[in-house]
Write an enzyme that holds these catalytic residues in place. Structure first.
Site, PDB file in Angstrom:
ATOM      1  N   ALA A  80       8.532 -23.760  39.663  1.00 29.00           N
ATOM      2  CA  ALA A  80       8.698 -22.479  39.855  1.00 29.00           C
ATOM      3  C   ALA A  80       8.634 -21.458  38.735  1.00 29.00           C
ATOM      4  O   ALA A  80       9.024 -21.621  37.563  1.00 29.00           O
ATOM      5  CB  ALA A  80       9.543 -21.817  40.519  1.00 29.00           C
ATOM      6  N   HIS A  81       8.499 -19.888  39.247  1.00 33.72           N
ATOM      7  CA  HIS A  81       8.322 -18.420  37.727  1.00 33.72           C
ATOM      8  C   HIS A  81      10.104 -18.884  37.120  1.00 33.72           C
ATOM      9  O   HIS A  81      10.963 -19.226  38.235  1.00 33.72           O
ATOM     10  CB  HIS A  81       8.418 -17.457  38.914  1.00 33.72           C
ATOM     11  CG  HIS A  81       8.962 -17.168  40.337  1.00 33.72           C
ATOM     12  ND1 HIS A  81       8.152 -16.049  40.785  1.00 33.72           N
ATOM     13  CD2 HIS A  81      10.459 -17.862  40.766  1.00 33.72           C
ATOM     14  CE1 HIS A  81       9.388 -16.056  41.432  1.00 33.72           C
ATOM     15  NE2 HIS A  81      10.022 -16.644  41.829  1.00 33.72           N
ATOM     16  N   ASN A  82      10.027 -18.330  36.434  1.00 33.27           N
ATOM     17  CA  ASN A  82      10.801 -18.115  35.167  1.00 33.27           C
ATOM     18  C   ASN A  82      11.431 -19.164  34.916  1.00 33.27           C
ATOM     19  O   ASN A  82      12.964 -19.088  34.469  1.00 33.27           O
ATOM     20  CB  ASN A  82      11.638 -16.897  35.487  1.00 33.27           C
ATOM     21  CG  ASN A  82      10.811 -16.014  35.400  1.00 33.27           C
ATOM     22  OD1 ASN A  82      10.347 -15.569  36.781  1.00 33.27           O
ATOM     23  ND2 ASN A  82      10.173 -15.056  34.633  1.00 33.27           N
ATOM     24  N   GLN A  88       3.513 -11.006  39.602  1.00 34.84           N
ATOM     25  CA  GLN A  88       4.094 -11.891  39.422  1.00 34.84           C
ATOM     26  C   GLN A  88       3.439 -11.134  37.707  1.00 34.84           C
ATOM     27  O   GLN A  88       1.898 -11.392  37.423  1.00 34.84           O
ATOM     28  CB  GLN A  88       3.457 -13.461  39.181  1.00 34.84           C
ATOM     29  CG  GLN A  88       3.864 -13.584  40.500  1.00 34.84           C
ATOM     30  CD  GLN A  88       5.569 -13.811  40.017  1.00 34.84           C
ATOM     31  OE1 GLN A  88       6.198 -14.809  39.874  1.00 34.84           O
ATOM     32  NE2 GLN A  88       5.389 -12.342  41.295  1.00 34.84           N
ATOM     33  N   ARG A 147       3.695 -18.865  36.969  1.00 29.91           N
ATOM     34  CA  ARG A 147       4.154 -17.555  35.554  1.00 29.91           C
ATOM     35  C   ARG A 147       5.213 -17.000  36.427  1.00 29.91           C
ATOM     36  O   ARG A 147       5.676 -17.114  37.297  1.00 29.91           O
ATOM     37  CB  ARG A 147       2.670 -16.816  35.842  1.00 29.91           C
ATOM     38  CG  ARG A 147       2.263 -16.288  37.243  1.00 29.91           C
ATOM     39  CD  ARG A 147       1.109 -15.286  36.166  1.00 29.91           C
ATOM     40  NE  ARG A 147       0.970 -14.783  35.141  1.00 29.91           N
ATOM     41  CZ  ARG A 147      -0.176 -15.481  34.424  1.00 29.91           C
ATOM     42  NH1 ARG A 147      -0.632 -16.302  34.908  1.00 29.91           N
ATOM     43  NH2 ARG A 147      -0.547 -14.960  33.297  1.00 29.91           N
TER      44      ARG A 147
END
Length: 341
Positions: free
Chosen positions: A237-239, A196, A216
């Site tokens: 969660a990511h993004n 990540q 991240r």
């Protein structure tokens, strides 16, 4: 203990005072428990009957209800907002402690003026803390992360590397900002981790609840907009991108790469699947599952409401029969159409 006159309170919350401007109070309380040295408020008319026996020194209420209370009145169109503003005036102020001798600050880190570092706090390489930042006991700020002016980070918070937190934010105990997103590629029976490589960007005036996790990004950053409010135990969660002023209640989880617009509200225990877009002004009610993008503002719900177990079981069985019933209905419609011809 702080004391304020009603005249000063009227200015602070933007209310019209009916009563003695020099009358002094020192706290807030409910209508049922307030004493003469306290202020109360009426934001829900189901409690209006309590005004008859309320002993508060003053009550924040709408002008239409002023006749129901014989004491000092602070008249406001939105009494609940007035209560919110006044609560900040009576909140305990954190004492300035400076830098505790057990705190660890890397030689390359930069600290602004009037920074508080409690016992066991760790500030990593090249981290930057603004002015009047407070870091609670055993909290960690990772390498190259930046914490904005006036931000308060409580005890046992983990801020990973390459995280940017804006000005005047509050991050409560146990929050984790910048842990790896859940990214793996299948390789036969095995899983290969996707590193990540992004970070987390948090805007100004954001509040993050206890035990909340913000992952991240995989490549680009996860983005939390200006004025966002996250309750306890929320999973971002990511993004994911959260628009300005969006608020999310406890135990809600938002899967990767989903984008929420501005002024959205997501109630407790909701699930929002990945790679969706919710436009500005979407309101999702409690325990809903969102599986598709939403392009029009408004209130949305899913699932079924509470019912007696026996009735709920019958309805659950019928839900399973809906596809078969739909096919039978379509067939009946075809047969009726043929008879009409």
């Amino acid at each position: 203990m702080r004391h304020l006159t009603l005249g000063a309170i009227a200015e602070i919350i933007g209310a019209k005072l009916e009563g003695d401007a020099d009358y002094s109070v020192s706290g807030l309380a409910t209508l049922a428990s307030a004493l003469p040295h306290q202020v109360s408020f009426l934001a829900n008319m189901k409690y209006a009957g309590q005004l008859n026996v309320c002993q508060a020194g003053a009550v924040i209420l709408n002008a239409d209800q002023a006749k129901l209370f014989v004491g000092h009145c602070l008249l406001l169109d939105n009494p609940y907002l007035g209560y919110a503003k006044l609560s900040q005036e009576f909140a305990p102020l954190a004492d300035f402690i400076g830098i505790d001798k057990s705190a660890t600050v890397h030689s390359t880190a930069t600290l602004g003026s009037s920074v508080n570092l409690a016992a066991g706090a760790v500030i990593g390489p090249y981290a930057r803390l603004g002015n009047a930042v407070s870091i609670g006991p055993n909290s960690v700020i990772g390498a190259h992360s930046r914490i904005g002016n006036g931000t308060n980070i409580a005890a046992n918070v983990s801020v990973y590397h390459d995280v940017e937190v804006g000005d005047f934010c509050t991050i409560h105990s146990g929050a984790v900002i910048g842990a790896d997103g859940f990214g793996f590629a299948k390789d036969g029976p095995d899983w290969v981790k996707i590193a990540q490589l992004g970070g987390v960007t948090i805007g100004d005036h954001v509040e993050v609840g206890a035990g909340t996790s913000i992952d991240r990004g995989a490549l680009d950053n996860t983005i939390i907009g200006y004025g966002v409010k996250l309750d306890n135990q929320v999973q971002i969660a990511h993004n994911v991108e959260l628009g300005d002023y969006t608020a999310i209640a406890g135990c809600t989880a938002i899967a990767g790469s989903t984008k929420l617009g501005k002024h959205c509200t997501i109630a407790g225990a909701c699930g929002i699947t990945g790679h969706l877009t919710l436009t500005d002004g979407v309101h999702v009610t409690a325990m809903s599952l969102v599986t598709h993008s939403i392009s029009e503002p408004g209130a949305y719900s899913s699932g079924t409401g509470l019912d007696k177990n026996q009735k709920w079981r019958r309805n659950a069985t019928r839900f399973k029969q809906l596809d078969q019933m739909a096919k039978r209905l379509k067939q009946l419609e075809l047969e009726v159409a043929q008879l009409q011809n």
